[in-house]
Design a protein around this motif. Sequence first.
Motif, PDB file in Angstrom:
ATOM      1  N   PHE A  66     -40.940 -20.295   4.346  1.00  0.00           N
ATOM      2  CA  PHE A  66     -41.636 -21.556   4.591  1.00  0.00           C
ATOM      3  C   PHE A  66     -42.158 -22.161   3.290  1.00  0.00           C
ATOM      4  O   PHE A  66     -41.955 -23.346   3.026  1.00  0.00           O
ATOM      5  CB  PHE A  66     -42.776 -21.356   5.595  1.00  0.00           C
ATOM      6  N   ALA A  67     -42.827 -21.359   2.474  1.00  0.00           N
ATOM      7  CA  ALA A  67     -43.351 -21.874   1.205  1.00  0.00           C
ATOM      8  C   ALA A  67     -42.212 -22.328   0.298  1.00  0.00           C
ATOM      9  O   ALA A  67     -42.318 -23.367  -0.368  1.00  0.00           O
ATOM     10  CB  ALA A  67     -44.212 -20.817   0.511  1.00  0.00           C
ATOM     11  N   SER A 127     -47.085 -18.658   2.321  1.00  0.00           N
ATOM     12  CA  SER A 127     -46.999 -18.609   3.775  1.00  0.00           C
ATOM     13  C   SER A 127     -46.945 -17.150   4.193  1.00  0.00           C
ATOM     14  O   SER A 127     -46.289 -16.334   3.550  1.00  0.00           O
ATOM     15  CB  SER A 127     -45.769 -19.367   4.273  1.00  0.00           C
ATOM     16  N   LEU A 185     -49.736 -21.358   6.876  1.00  0.00           N
ATOM     17  CA  LEU A 185     -49.007 -22.118   5.863  1.00  0.00           C
ATOM     18  C   LEU A 185     -49.993 -22.894   5.004  1.00  0.00           C
ATOM     19  O   LEU A 185     -50.861 -23.588   5.529  1.00  0.00           O
ATOM     20  CB  LEU A 185     -48.042 -23.121   6.503  1.00  0.00           C
TER      21      LEU A 185
END
Length: 163
Positions: A97-98, A118, A127
């Motif tokens: 995600f990051a 994240s 997040l």
Amino acid sequence: MRWKVGLLTASDLGSRGEREDTAAQVIRELVEEELQGDIIEYRIVPDETDEIMAALIEMTDYYKADLVLTTGGIGMGLRDVTPEATLKVVDRLAPGFAEAMRAAMQQRSYGMLTRGVSGIRERTLILNLPGTPKGVHESLAAVMDQLPAALAQLKGRGWEPEE
């Protein structure tokens, strides 16, 4: 099903009421309209590791949020400590995600300067998002389509990626 979402802003000025939290407004709209989620807890804290950690723990352990979104405190400034606070409370990382958010921001703005992380605390995904409306929008747009599957997996629901 509607997802339960915690929203945490890390901002010295915001915590003193000296700055309007416009990034949180963008998050609220995207969560409600795109993710079909409800903000169950919203808080503004100063850029202090202990206060950020305490808020994250409360949102995950007490409020049982499915997702916690933080805004602010992920730059390179001396008081930008949201990633460090997040790393202290998560059990596992969820780096995709990051990475996706940073890559999306690099296309149009300052992604290389962000340090957001994240991770997962028990069954909650956390997040770190930037502190600007533009940064929030770019970041969430990059991962919004993956969030329902990730949250379903964390809740123990079977989800298989499409071939």
